[in-house]
Enzyme design. Structure first.
Site, PDB file in Angstrom:
ATOM      1  N   ASN A   8      -0.398  15.304 -21.523  1.00 20.81           N
ATOM      2  CA  ASN A   8       0.702  14.872 -20.657  1.00 20.81           C
ATOM      3  C   ASN A   8       1.939  14.727 -21.533  1.00 20.81           C
ATOM      4  O   ASN A   8       2.030  13.793 -22.333  1.00 20.81           O
ATOM      5  CB  ASN A   8       0.324  13.531 -20.007  1.00 20.81           C
ATOM      6  CG  ASN A   8       1.475  12.890 -19.263  1.00 20.81           C
ATOM      7  OD1 ASN A   8       2.493  13.514 -18.999  1.00 20.81           O
ATOM      8  ND2 ASN A   8       1.305  11.620 -18.917  1.00 20.81           N
ATOM      9  N   LYS A  10       4.916  14.063 -20.622  1.00 20.90           N
ATOM     10  CA  LYS A  10       5.890  13.079 -20.120  1.00 20.90           C
ATOM     11  C   LYS A  10       7.300  13.704 -20.152  1.00 20.90           C
ATOM     12  O   LYS A  10       7.442  14.891 -19.925  1.00 20.90           O
ATOM     13  CB  LYS A  10       5.783  11.770 -20.910  1.00 20.90           C
ATOM     14  CG  LYS A  10       4.328  11.279 -20.949  1.00 20.90           C
ATOM     15  CD  LYS A  10       4.163   9.902 -21.517  1.00 20.90           C
ATOM     16  CE  LYS A  10       2.679   9.532 -21.508  1.00 20.90           C
ATOM     17  NZ  LYS A  10       2.420   8.176 -21.958  1.00 20.90           N
ATOM     18  N   HIS A  90       0.210   7.919 -12.453  1.00 22.22           N
ATOM     19  CA  HIS A  90       0.284   7.465 -13.855  1.00 22.22           C
ATOM     20  C   HIS A  90       0.928   6.080 -13.879  1.00 22.22           C
ATOM     21  O   HIS A  90       1.818   5.787 -13.079  1.00 22.22           O
ATOM     22  CB  HIS A  90       1.098   8.462 -14.687  1.00 22.22           C
ATOM     23  CG  HIS A  90       1.012   8.177 -16.145  1.00 22.22           C
ATOM     24  ND1 HIS A  90       1.758   7.192 -16.753  1.00 22.22           N
ATOM     25  CD2 HIS A  90       0.240   8.715 -17.115  1.00 22.22           C
ATOM     26  CE1 HIS A  90       1.452   7.153 -18.037  1.00 22.22           C
ATOM     27  NE2 HIS A  90       0.534   8.070 -18.286  1.00 22.22           N
ATOM     28  N   GLU A  92       3.104   4.866 -15.672  1.00 17.25           N
ATOM     29  CA  GLU A  92       4.569   4.887 -15.807  1.00 17.25           C
ATOM     30  C   GLU A  92       5.237   5.157 -14.459  1.00 17.25           C
ATOM     31  O   GLU A  92       6.333   4.658 -14.183  1.00 17.25           O
ATOM     32  CB  GLU A  92       4.969   5.928 -16.864  1.00 17.25           C
ATOM     33  CG  GLU A  92       4.634   5.412 -18.259  1.00 17.25           C
ATOM     34  CD  GLU A  92       4.288   6.479 -19.284  1.00 17.25           C
ATOM     35  OE1 GLU A  92       4.621   7.655 -19.064  1.00 17.25           O
ATOM     36  OE2 GLU A  92       3.664   6.120 -20.307  1.00 17.25           O
ATOM     37  N   GLU A 160      -6.924   4.816 -17.729  1.00 17.64           N
ATOM     38  CA  GLU A 160      -5.924   4.580 -18.773  1.00 17.64           C
ATOM     39  C   GLU A 160      -5.510   3.112 -18.758  1.00 17.64           C
ATOM     40  O   GLU A 160      -4.655   2.706 -17.962  1.00 17.64           O
ATOM     41  CB  GLU A 160      -4.681   5.441 -18.508  1.00 17.64           C
ATOM     42  CG  GLU A 160      -4.964   6.923 -18.494  1.00 17.64           C
ATOM     43  CD  GLU A 160      -3.716   7.721 -18.833  1.00 17.64           C
ATOM     44  OE1 GLU A 160      -3.754   8.437 -19.842  1.00 17.64           O
ATOM     45  OE2 GLU A 160      -2.704   7.604 -18.129  1.00 17.64           O
ATOM     46  N   GLY A 166       0.419   4.672 -25.438  1.00 20.15           N
ATOM     47  CA  GLY A 166       1.549   4.767 -26.361  1.00 20.15           C
ATOM     48  C   GLY A 166       1.650   3.616 -27.340  1.00 20.15           C
ATOM     49  O   GLY A 166       2.673   3.448 -27.999  1.00 20.15           O
ATOM     50  N   SER A 205      -3.685   6.313 -26.263  1.00 19.23           N
ATOM     51  CA  SER A 205      -3.732   6.364 -27.732  1.00 19.23           C
ATOM     52  C   SER A 205      -4.911   7.180 -28.275  1.00 19.23           C
ATOM     53  O   SER A 205      -5.445   6.860 -29.336  1.00 19.23           O
ATOM     54  CB  SER A 205      -3.727   4.951 -28.317  1.00 19.23           C
ATOM     55  OG  SER A 205      -2.516   4.295 -27.975  1.00 19.23           O
TER      56      SER A 205
END
Ligand code: PGA
Length: 245
Positions: A8, A10, A90, A92, A160, A166, A205
């Site tokens: 991904n 992003k 996701h 985010e 996730e 991240g 990660s």
């Protein structure tokens, strides 16, 4: 089931980065796992032709097929690029755009209706984990976000943990094992026998240095990788680890 190494990107990447996809495809031209890159939207069309060995997906879709939704992309439009997957829900998107489980459910259904494979993301926050609420949160997200038409062929689930994305932090292997076993069990109750073959990805990660350990955990059928998918050099060891798992 064929395992899945998904990247991904992003909001990263311009045309010069398409070479990374070509390189990955050349290095894994006879891969025993599926390889996917989800680049930003402006790269979808050229990414599709960057390598015959790398599938391409989008990072979000609208729930409607067309209409007055400035700035959005629909699932049929994504399918029209030649892409075959789309990530929905996701964390985010859930945070930045206030997406609810109901929104994610509608997007996943639209994706499948358009002939795409939906990668539905779920995961707890650190506060959820500290409160001992992880499995309850996952149950609620699965019930709310996974549409009734989901099958092993048209849907992938990505676990996730929000606090692992991240950050360089990852759950213990026992925590990953517990979450993935729970997700399989919950999906079986929710969807029936098809859940046995549905791919469950771990994300947050993942790197070349921890991938082999993560892929050895039961019910981990691949990974959704952010930062370490941006270059062929970083992504390749993760794909190799998945092939060797
Ligand atoms: P990360 O992102 O690998 O950079 O932690 C994972 C993701 O958000 O899918």
């Amino acid at each position: 089931m064929r395992k899945l190494a998904a990247g991904n990107w992003k909001m990263n990447g311009t045309q010069s980065d398409l070479a990374q996809i070509t390189q990955i495809g050349a290095a894994f031209d006879a891969a025993s796992v599926d390889i996917l890159i989800c680049p930003p939207a402006q790269l979808l069309i050229p990414a599709v032709t960057a390598s015959p060995h790398v599938a391409i997906g989008a990072q979000d879709c609208h729930a409607n097929a067309s209409g007055a939704h400035t700035g959005d992309l629909s699932a049929p439009q994504i399918r029209d690029t030649g892409a075959t997957y789309v990530i929905v829900g996701h964390s985010e998107r859930r945070t930045d755009h206030g997406e609810t489980d109901a929104t994610v459910n509608a997007k996943a259904a639209a994706a499948v209706d358009a002939g795409l494979i939906a990668i539905i993301c779920i995961g707890e926050t650190l506060q959820d984990r500290d409160n001992g609420a992880t499995l309850n949160v996952l149950a609620q997200q699965l019930t709310g976000s996974v549409p009734a038409l989901a099958t092993a062929q048209n849907t992938v689930i990505a676990y996730e943990p929000v606090w692992a994305i991240g950050t360089g932090l990852i759950p213990t292997l026992d925590q990953i094992a517990q979450a993935h076993a729970f997700i399989r069990e919950h999906l079986t109750a929710q969807l029936g026998a098809t859940a046995a073959d549905m791919r469950l990805l771990y994300g947050g990660s993942v790197k070349g240095s921890n991938a082999a350990d993560i892929f050895a955990v039961p019910h981990v059928d691949g990974a959704l990788v952010g930062g370490a998918s941006l270059t062929a050099q970083d992504f390749a060891p993760i794909i190799t680890a998945l092939q060797n798992a």
